[in-house]
Scaffold this motif. Structure first.
Motif, PDB file in Angstrom:
ATOM      1  N   ILE A 210      87.577 -32.709 -10.537  1.00  0.00           N
ATOM      2  CA  ILE A 210      88.025 -31.769 -11.558  1.00  0.00           C
ATOM      3  C   ILE A 210      89.332 -31.132 -11.131  1.00  0.00           C
ATOM      4  O   ILE A 210      89.434 -30.563 -10.030  1.00  0.00           O
ATOM      5  CB  ILE A 210      86.969 -30.652 -11.769  1.00  0.00           C
ATOM      6  N   ASP A 211      90.341 -31.244 -11.977  1.00  0.00           N
ATOM      7  CA  ASP A 211      91.591 -30.504 -11.763  1.00  0.00           C
ATOM      8  C   ASP A 211      91.474 -29.186 -12.518  1.00  0.00           C
ATOM      9  O   ASP A 211      91.246 -29.180 -13.740  1.00  0.00           O
ATOM     10  CB  ASP A 211      92.790 -31.302 -12.284  1.00  0.00           C
ATOM     11  N   TYR A 212      91.633 -28.102 -11.783  1.00  0.00           N
ATOM     12  CA  TYR A 212      91.494 -26.763 -12.364  1.00  0.00           C
ATOM     13  C   TYR A 212      92.863 -26.106 -12.417  1.00  0.00           C
ATOM     14  O   TYR A 212      93.418 -25.714 -11.399  1.00  0.00           O
ATOM     15  CB  TYR A 212      90.514 -25.948 -11.522  1.00  0.00           C
ATOM     16  N   TYR A 213      93.432 -26.016 -13.615  1.00  0.00           N
ATOM     17  CA  TYR A 213      94.716 -25.364 -13.824  1.00  0.00           C
ATOM     18  C   TYR A 213      94.459 -23.882 -14.106  1.00  0.00           C
ATOM     19  O   TYR A 213      93.674 -23.540 -15.002  1.00  0.00           O
ATOM     20  CB  TYR A 213      95.455 -26.023 -14.986  1.00  0.00           C
ATOM     21  N   LEU A 214      95.106 -23.032 -13.346  1.00  0.00           N
ATOM     22  CA  LEU A 214      94.785 -21.610 -13.409  1.00  0.00           C
ATOM     23  C   LEU A 214      96.012 -20.740 -13.214  1.00  0.00           C
ATOM     24  O   LEU A 214      97.027 -21.170 -12.656  1.00  0.00           O
ATOM     25  CB  LEU A 214      93.751 -21.267 -12.329  1.00  0.00           C
ATOM     26  N   GLY A 215      95.884 -19.500 -13.677  1.00  0.00           N
ATOM     27  CA  GLY A 215      96.873 -18.461 -13.410  1.00  0.00           C
ATOM     28  C   GLY A 215      96.173 -17.338 -12.656  1.00  0.00           C
ATOM     29  O   GLY A 215      95.106 -16.878 -13.085  1.00  0.00           O
ATOM     30  N   THR A 216      96.736 -16.914 -11.555  1.00  0.00           N
ATOM     31  CA  THR A 216      96.058 -15.909 -10.723  1.00  0.00           C
ATOM     32  C   THR A 216      96.033 -14.527 -11.369  1.00  0.00           C
ATOM     33  O   THR A 216      95.343 -13.638 -10.864  1.00  0.00           O
ATOM     34  CB  THR A 216      96.697 -15.815  -9.329  1.00  0.00           C
ATOM     35  N   ILE A 217      96.764 -14.339 -12.475  1.00  0.00           N
ATOM     36  CA  ILE A 217      96.689 -13.049 -13.174  1.00  0.00           C
ATOM     37  C   ILE A 217      95.986 -13.181 -14.525  1.00  0.00           C
ATOM     38  O   ILE A 217      95.987 -12.257 -15.328  1.00  0.00           O
ATOM     39  CB  ILE A 217      98.078 -12.407 -13.368  1.00  0.00           C
ATOM     40  N   SER A 218      95.347 -14.327 -14.767  1.00  0.00           N
ATOM     41  CA  SER A 218      94.693 -14.552 -16.052  1.00  0.00           C
ATOM     42  C   SER A 218      93.357 -13.821 -16.138  1.00  0.00           C
ATOM     43  O   SER A 218      92.489 -14.017 -15.283  1.00  0.00           O
ATOM     44  CB  SER A 218      94.442 -16.050 -16.256  1.00  0.00           C
ATOM     45  N   PRO A 219      93.148 -13.017 -17.185  1.00  0.00           N
ATOM     46  CA  PRO A 219      91.850 -12.353 -17.324  1.00  0.00           C
ATOM     47  C   PRO A 219      90.726 -13.346 -17.589  1.00  0.00           C
ATOM     48  O   PRO A 219      89.582 -13.128 -17.180  1.00  0.00           O
ATOM     49  CB  PRO A 219      92.049 -11.416 -18.522  1.00  0.00           C
ATOM     50  N   TYR A 220      91.047 -14.446 -18.241  1.00  0.00           N
ATOM     51  CA  TYR A 220      90.009 -15.429 -18.537  1.00  0.00           C
ATOM     52  C   TYR A 220      89.628 -16.229 -17.292  1.00  0.00           C
ATOM     53  O   TYR A 220      88.470 -16.645 -17.155  1.00  0.00           O
ATOM     54  CB  TYR A 220      90.450 -16.330 -19.686  1.00  0.00           C
ATOM     55  N   CYS A 221      90.570 -16.431 -16.382  1.00  0.00           N
ATOM     56  CA  CYS A 221      90.219 -17.020 -15.086  1.00  0.00           C
ATOM     57  C   CYS A 221      89.314 -16.069 -14.309  1.00  0.00           C
ATOM     58  O   CYS A 221      88.378 -16.501 -13.629  1.00  0.00           O
ATOM     59  CB  CYS A 221      91.471 -17.349 -14.285  1.00  0.00           C
ATOM     60  N   TYR A 222      89.583 -14.773 -14.417  1.00  0.00           N
ATOM     61  CA  TYR A 222      88.693 -13.790 -13.782  1.00  0.00           C
ATOM     62  C   TYR A 222      87.284 -13.896 -14.362  1.00  0.00           C
ATOM     63  O   TYR A 222      86.286 -13.961 -13.623  1.00  0.00           O
ATOM     64  CB  TYR A 222      89.239 -12.377 -13.967  1.00  0.00           C
ATOM     65  N   LEU A 223      87.181 -13.938 -15.687  1.00  0.00           N
ATOM     66  CA  LEU A 223      85.867 -13.988 -16.323  1.00  0.00           C
ATOM     67  C   LEU A 223      85.115 -15.282 -16.011  1.00  0.00           C
ATOM     68  O   LEU A 223      83.886 -15.322 -16.102  1.00  0.00           O
ATOM     69  CB  LEU A 223      86.020 -13.810 -17.834  1.00  0.00           C
ATOM     70  N   ALA A 224      85.839 -16.323 -15.627  1.00  0.00           N
ATOM     71  CA  ALA A 224      85.173 -17.564 -15.225  1.00  0.00           C
ATOM     72  C   ALA A 224      84.361 -17.368 -13.951  1.00  0.00           C
ATOM     73  O   ALA A 224      83.421 -18.125 -13.685  1.00  0.00           O
ATOM     74  CB  ALA A 224      86.206 -18.673 -15.022  1.00  0.00           C
ATOM     75  N   GLY A 225      84.724 -16.354 -13.167  1.00  0.00           N
ATOM     76  CA  GLY A 225      83.997 -16.088 -11.928  1.00  0.00           C
ATOM     77  C   GLY A 225      83.983 -17.301 -11.026  1.00  0.00           C
ATOM     78  O   GLY A 225      85.000 -17.971 -10.852  1.00  0.00           O
ATOM     79  N   THR A 226      82.823 -17.601 -10.478  1.00  0.00           N
ATOM     80  CA  THR A 226      82.680 -18.794  -9.641  1.00  0.00           C
ATOM     81  C   THR A 226      81.701 -19.786 -10.284  1.00  0.00           C
ATOM     82  O   THR A 226      81.066 -20.589  -9.605  1.00  0.00           O
ATOM     83  CB  THR A 226      82.203 -18.416  -8.219  1.00  0.00           C
ATOM     84  N   ARG A 227      81.627 -19.745 -11.606  1.00  0.00           N
ATOM     85  CA  ARG A 227      80.723 -20.670 -12.299  1.00  0.00           C
ATOM     86  C   ARG A 227      81.169 -22.120 -12.163  1.00  0.00           C
ATOM     87  O   ARG A 227      80.338 -23.027 -12.093  1.00  0.00           O
ATOM     88  CB  ARG A 227      80.614 -20.274 -13.778  1.00  0.00           C
ATOM     89  N   LEU A 228      82.489 -22.354 -12.124  1.00  0.00           N
ATOM     90  CA  LEU A 228      82.963 -23.726 -11.939  1.00  0.00           C
ATOM     91  C   LEU A 228      82.452 -24.290 -10.617  1.00  0.00           C
ATOM     92  O   LEU A 228      81.999 -25.432 -10.561  1.00  0.00           O
ATOM     93  CB  LEU A 228      84.495 -23.764 -11.970  1.00  0.00           C
ATOM     94  N   GLU A 229      82.520 -23.488  -9.576  1.00  0.00           N
ATOM     95  CA  GLU A 229      82.082 -23.942  -8.261  1.00  0.00           C
ATOM     96  C   GLU A 229      80.584 -24.252  -8.260  1.00  0.00           C
ATOM     97  O   GLU A 229      80.129 -25.220  -7.636  1.00  0.00           O
ATOM     98  CB  GLU A 229      82.431 -22.900  -7.207  1.00  0.00           C
TER      99      GLU A 229
END
Length: 199
Positions: free
Chosen positions: A4-23
């Motif tokens: 899985i390639d995970y494209y992310l922004g370290t200041i994204s609120p939606y990346c924050y809400l993802a938590g560690t569920r991907l892991e």
């Protein structure tokens, strides 16, 4: 094994809400994750998106309702107006790239640590001391904050190009390499889970 390639922004609120569920999902299915931090604002520019500051008021008003709603649903602390947002994503992204190359720590926790620092802790993740603290808290050498800056900058730019090529246009954005299936948003993680289960 899926990758899985995970494209992310370290200041994204939606990346924050993802938590560690991907892991958690990746572990359950024996999948690997490659973290690809990028300049989210440039990704918007390149793919027809609109930067938050330029969005229509109705979109911003909806965002102001939706983010706290999701945070409450996920039982996560959340500050809609963090003290340090937006900030330069590059320093934290370079640190994440260096940490991924170095290995030995909790990368998923590191990503969440950066986003949580913005959206729940009112910390400035462009500040070197904050980056060092978050690196250390997730099992990485704090000195990675200053190492590999040239490689970090090069990878950061390449991640943007790869995101555009892969069809990503926001964050979090997940691409399963083997199938080309794309999932945009933390609210699509259940679909990613189902896809990996059936692949």
């Amino acid at each position: 094994m899926a990758n899985i390639d995970y494209y992310l922004g370290t200041i994204s609120p939606y990346c924050y809400l993802a938590g560690t569920r991907l892991e958690d999902i990746a572990e359950r299915h024996g999948a690997s994750i490659t973290y690809k931090p990028l300049d989210l604002l440039q990704l918007f520019d390149r793919t027809g998106g609109i930067r938050p500051a330029d969005r229509h008021p109705s979109r911003m008003e909806y965002r102001a309702q939706e983010l706290p709603r999701w945070a409450a649903h996920l039982d996560m602390p959340f500050n809609l107006k963090p003290a340090h947002w937006p900030v330069n994503m590059a320093p934290s992204s370079y640190a994440l790239i260096a940490a991924q190359d170095a290995g030995g720590g909790d990368l998923g926790g590191l990503v969440h640590g950066f986003t949580r620092a913005v959206w729940a802790e009112d910390r400035d993740i462009s500040d070197d001391s904050v980056i060092r603290e978050i690196l250390a808290a997730h099992g990485f050498d704090p000195a990675l904050a200053d190492k590999g800056l040239f490689i970090g900058a090069e990878t950061y730019g390449r991640n943007l190009e790869q995101a555009v090529e892969a069809g990503a246009f926001g964050a979090p954005f997940y691409v399963v390499r083997e199938t080309g299936q794309r999932f945009w948003g933390q609210d699509r993680l259940d679909f990613l889970d189902r896809h990996l289960a059936s692949a």
